[in-house]
Design a protein around this motif. Structure first.
Motif, short mmCIF file in Angstrom:
data_model
loop_
_atom_site.label_atom_id
_atom_site.label_comp_id
_atom_site.label_asym_id
_atom_site.label_seq_id
_atom_site.Cartn_x
_atom_site.Cartn_y
_atom_site.Cartn_z
N LEU A 1 14.87 -8.49 -63.52
CA LEU A 1 13.97 -9.20 -62.62
C LEU A 1 14.19 -8.72 -61.20
O LEU A 1 15.33 -8.72 -60.70
N ASP A 2 13.11 -8.32 -60.54
CA ASP A 2 13.17 -7.88 -59.15
C ASP A 2 13.48 -9.09 -58.26
O ASP A 2 12.74 -10.08 -58.28
N PRO A 3 14.58 -9.04 -57.49
CA PRO A 3 14.90 -10.18 -56.63
C PRO A 3 13.79 -10.50 -55.63
O PRO A 3 13.62 -11.66 -55.24
N ALA A 4 13.02 -9.49 -55.20
CA ALA A 4 11.92 -9.75 -54.27
C ALA A 4 10.83 -10.57 -54.95
O ALA A 4 10.20 -11.44 -54.32
N ARG A 5 10.60 -10.33 -56.23
CA ARG A 5 9.61 -11.11 -56.98
C ARG A 5 10.10 -12.55 -57.14
O ARG A 5 9.31 -13.50 -57.01
N PHE A 6 11.38 -12.73 -57.41
CA PHE A 6 11.94 -14.08 -57.52
C PHE A 6 11.82 -14.82 -56.19
O PHE A 6 11.43 -15.99 -56.15
N THR A 7 12.12 -14.13 -55.08
CA THR A 7 12.02 -14.75 -53.76
C THR A 7 10.58 -15.16 -53.46
O THR A 7 10.32 -16.24 -52.91
N ALA A 8 9.62 -14.31 -53.84
CA ALA A 8 8.20 -14.63 -53.62
C ALA A 8 7.81 -15.86 -54.44
O ALA A 8 7.05 -16.72 -53.96
N TRP A 9 8.31 -15.96 -55.66
CA TRP A 9 8.03 -17.13 -56.51
C TRP A 9 8.54 -18.41 -55.86
O TRP A 9 7.82 -19.40 -55.79
N ARG A 10 9.77 -18.37 -55.35
CA ARG A 10 10.33 -19.55 -54.69
C ARG A 10 9.54 -19.91 -53.45
O ARG A 10 9.29 -21.09 -53.16
N LYS A 11 9.14 -18.90 -52.70
CA LYS A 11 8.38 -19.14 -51.46
C LYS A 11 7.04 -19.80 -51.77
O LYS A 11 6.64 -20.78 -51.12
N LEU A 12 6.33 -19.28 -52.79
CA LEU A 12 5.03 -19.85 -53.12
C LEU A 12 5.17 -21.23 -53.74
O LEU A 12 4.29 -22.09 -53.55
N GLN A 13 6.26 -21.47 -54.48
CA GLN A 13 6.51 -22.82 -54.99
C GLN A 13 6.62 -23.82 -53.84
O GLN A 13 6.04 -24.90 -53.90
N ALA A 14 7.42 -23.45 -52.83
CA ALA A 14 7.60 -24.35 -51.68
C ALA A 14 6.28 -24.55 -50.94
O ALA A 14 5.95 -25.66 -50.51
N GLU A 15 5.50 -23.48 -50.79
CA GLU A 15 4.22 -23.58 -50.09
C GLU A 15 3.25 -24.47 -50.86
O GLU A 15 2.56 -25.31 -50.27
N ALA A 16 3.21 -24.32 -52.18
CA ALA A 16 2.32 -25.13 -53.00
C ALA A 16 2.70 -26.60 -52.93
O ALA A 16 1.82 -27.48 -52.85
N ALA A 17 3.99 -26.89 -52.96
CA ALA A 17 4.44 -28.29 -52.87
C ALA A 17 4.03 -28.89 -51.54
O ALA A 17 3.61 -30.05 -51.47
N TRP A 18 4.15 -28.12 -50.47
CA TRP A 18 3.75 -28.61 -49.14
C TRP A 18 2.25 -28.87 -49.10
O TRP A 18 1.80 -29.88 -48.55
N GLN A 19 1.47 -27.94 -49.66
CA GLN A 19 0.01 -28.12 -49.66
C GLN A 19 -0.38 -29.36 -50.46
O GLN A 19 -1.31 -30.09 -50.08
#
Length: 315
Positions: free
Chosen positions: A265-283
């Motif tokens: 698993l590409d760590p950059a892809r994992f980081t993007a997943w976490r970032k979008l999870q946080a953004e979606a929760a905020w939205q």
């Protein structure tokens, strides 16, 4: 509906195009979008029929509300260019919103005629676009267009989404076989210029419908729907973690951390997943707050109206 222009709608009917005005009740959340079916009375659109699917964007501004970009679409063509390095995080963001729309996403990589190694570029994007077809096309040479046309079957509605300058308008013209969208020259860095200024639906020769959309400078997720499909590989790994509430940091038995350590698993892809999870929760929290404020305003308005009615008994 083919186009919206400041309260005027361009409709495609059995007898050709028709221009109608927007009825008084069709505003805000009920506002018609390109791709909608609308009921018309005379020269007035009076009702938007229920939508099967909807590609919804939320700009990143503090006070922005969700906006329907295209309605009743069967395919969402996530368009990006093969000029320069692959922009994987951007493609992932568009795919998350596309999956949430209820339509089927397809990644279309344009300008294949200027890419030195098309198969390698497609493979790089396909590795991240889990479960999604990735097509390379050229509006100049026609390469790859037949594969894309095969997806645009009669009665199918497809919406092209992506940033400015990736070749959406040129692609629309190539698929239509005639100029239907304005195009601009290429910049010195090989990228295109912004040309489309409004969302518009075009009838293609084979009977499919194509919605061309302006480039989006910002595309915030309206919620978490679509993330599990976009990051199916990460969510599958997360399901194998020892602890259900694993934060995927230092917990023992974390399948995600193990996959990163092993190079699966590409760590950059994992980081993007976490970032979008946080953004979606905020939205989602913001949407809940907006809904509560709207309901409170409605109740207050109703209360004022009741109090102002003549003949209301006084205490």
């Amino acid at each position: 509906m083919a186009r919206v222009d400041r309260g005027l709608l361009t409709l495609l009917t059995a007898t050709g195009e028709q221009r109608v005005r927007v009825g008084g009740g069709l505003h805000d959340a009920a506002a018609p979008a390109v791709g909608d079916w609308v009921a018309v009375r005379g020269e007035l659109a009076v009702r938007v029929l229920p939508r099967r699917t909807a590609f919804v964007r939320t700009a990143a501004g503090r006070g922005s509300a969700p906006q329907v970009v295209a309605a009743n679409v069967d395919l969402v063509l996530v368009v990006d260019s093969l000029v320069g390095e692959a922009r994987l995080r951007r493609v992932e963001r568009y795919l998350a919103v596309a999956w949430a729309s209820g339509a089927t996403p397809v990644v279309v990589l344009t300008k294949a005629d200027v890419c030195p190694d098309v198969p390698a570029a497609v493979a790089q994007v396909a590795e991240d676009a889990v479960g999604v077809d990735v097509l390379a096309v050229s509006a100049v040479t026609g390469a790859g267009l037949d594969r894309l046309r095969a997806l645009l079957t009669p009665g199918c509605t497809a919406a092209m989404v992506g940033p400015s300058g990736v070749g959406k308008s040129s692609l629309a013209n190539a698929l239509a076989g005639r100029p239907v969208a304005a195009t601009a020259g290429i910049r010195e860095d090989g990228r295109g210029r912004h040309t489309t200024t409004a969302r518009e639906l075009h009838l293609l020769p084979g009977g499919a419908l194509l919605i061309d959309t302006p480039g989006m400078r910002e595309l915030a997720l309206p919620g978490g729907d679509g993330l599990d499909s976009t990051y199916a590989d990460v969510t599958e790994l997360a399901a194998d973690c020892r602890f259900r509430d694993c934060a995927h940091r230092t917990e023992p038995g974390c399948a995600v951390a193990a996959a990163i350590d092993r190079g699966r698993l590409d760590p950059a892809r994992f980081t993007a997943w976490r970032k979008l999870q946080a953004e979606a929760a905020w939205q989602e929290r913001r949407a809940d707050a907006r809904a509560r404020a709207s309901e409170q305003a409605r109740v207050k308005a109703l209360t004022r109206e009741l109090r102002a009615r003549p003949g209301r008994p006084r205490r």
